[in-house]
Write an enzyme that holds these catalytic residues in place. Structure first.
Site, PDB file in Angstrom:
ATOM      1  N   GLU A  40       0.872  -1.181   0.000  1.00 58.26           N
ATOM      2  CA  GLU A  40       0.000   0.000   0.000  1.00 58.26           C
ATOM      3  C   GLU A  40       0.903   1.222   0.000  1.00 58.26           C
ATOM      4  OE1 GLU A  40      -2.609   0.082   3.464  1.00 58.26           O
ATOM      5  OE2 GLU A  40      -2.567   2.274   3.436  1.00 58.26           O
ATOM      6  N   ARG A  44       0.324  10.400   0.623  1.00 57.13           N
ATOM      7  CA  ARG A  44       0.647  11.511   1.524  1.00 57.13           C
ATOM      8  C   ARG A  44       2.009  12.102   1.238  1.00 57.13           C
ATOM      9  NH1 ARG A  44       1.172   7.934   7.105  1.00 57.13           N
ATOM     10  NH2 ARG A  44      -0.440   6.634   6.235  1.00 57.13           N
ATOM     11  N   LYS A 128     -10.294  -1.911   7.303  1.00 54.84           N
ATOM     12  CA  LYS A 128      -9.085  -1.510   8.016  1.00 54.84           C
ATOM     13  C   LYS A 128      -9.498  -1.081   9.429  1.00 54.84           C
ATOM     14  CE  LYS A 128      -5.521   2.106   7.780  1.00 54.84           C
ATOM     15  NZ  LYS A 128      -4.372   2.483   6.965  1.00 54.84           N
TER      16      LYS A 128
END
Ligand code: 3PG
Length: 207
Positions: A40, A44, A128
């Site tokens: 993943e 950001r 998640k």
């Protein structure tokens, strides 16, 4: 759209804060060699999208997804870059709609029973659990597992080599995510051997 099938067999998902797109391909190759086939890359850093694109293009055996997805329009960008799945620390109706529009397997985040049930109603069996340690960690997951037995979780946030197996041994944990495998210092040094070693150490926890 539920990402459960995509992540089957991938118990540890490196959560990568990518410092520089130039490291994306060697980093993905090192993780693949270590036995980690799903990563993943978090949206950001400025280079995250380009890094996803390069991995998708040059390391096709790596299943690359985008993390920290928080705006509906990001689904178009990550789909164009070649991301195979998306992860968010939370969810909203607009994010769920955007995931559906792009037919993007999505792992939305939840940290309360109401959020978990709302996502389950929308068909999300894999969620998640974030921020795992701060939101109550394993005792919390064990408690919600009793009334919500169908939901499987990817705990992320505070997962380390010390507690990863404790999470993975829980019946409602499908996989864990963590950033410890790809430290920024090693990315900056271009030390992919060290990253490969941390990845191998993570994989050896599983045996
Ligand atoms: C995430 O985006 O999932 C978390 O920031 C990862 O948490 P960690 O840095 O504690 O592994």
């Amino acid at each position: 759209m539920d990402a459960s099938k995509l992540l089957v067999g991938s118990k540890i998902v490196p959560v990568v804060v990518l410092a520089n797109a130039d490291v994306a391909v060697p980093l993905a190759e090192a993780l693949l060699e270590a036995g980690l086939g799903v990563i993943e890359v978090t949206l950001r850093t400025d280079d995250a999208l380009e890094g996803i694109e390069q991995i998708a293009k040059s390391v096709p055996d790596m299943v690359v997804g985008a993390g920290s997805v928080r705006r509906p329009e990001q689904f178009a960008d990550i789909a164009a870059a070649g991301a195979r799945f998306a992860v968010s620390p939370g969810s909203s109706s607009r994010l769920l709609a955007a995931a559906a529009d792009h037919e993007m397997p999505f792992i939305p985040g939840a940290a309360t029973p109401s959020e978990m049930i709302a996502l389950f109603e929308q068909g999300y069996q894999l969620q998640k659990f974030f921020p795992a340690e701060l939101a109550g960690g394993r005792p919390f997951l064990k408690a919600v597992g009793a009334p919500l037995p169908e939901i499987r979780f990817m705990p992320t946030g505070g997962v380390t080599p010390m507690n990863a197996m404790d999470y993975l041994n829980m019946s409602n944990v499908a996989c864990v995510g963590g950033s410890w495998i790809t430290p920024l210092e090693l990315q900056a040094k271009g030390d992919f051997d060290a990253i490969r070693q941390i990845g191998s150490d993570a994989v050896s926890l599983l045996v």
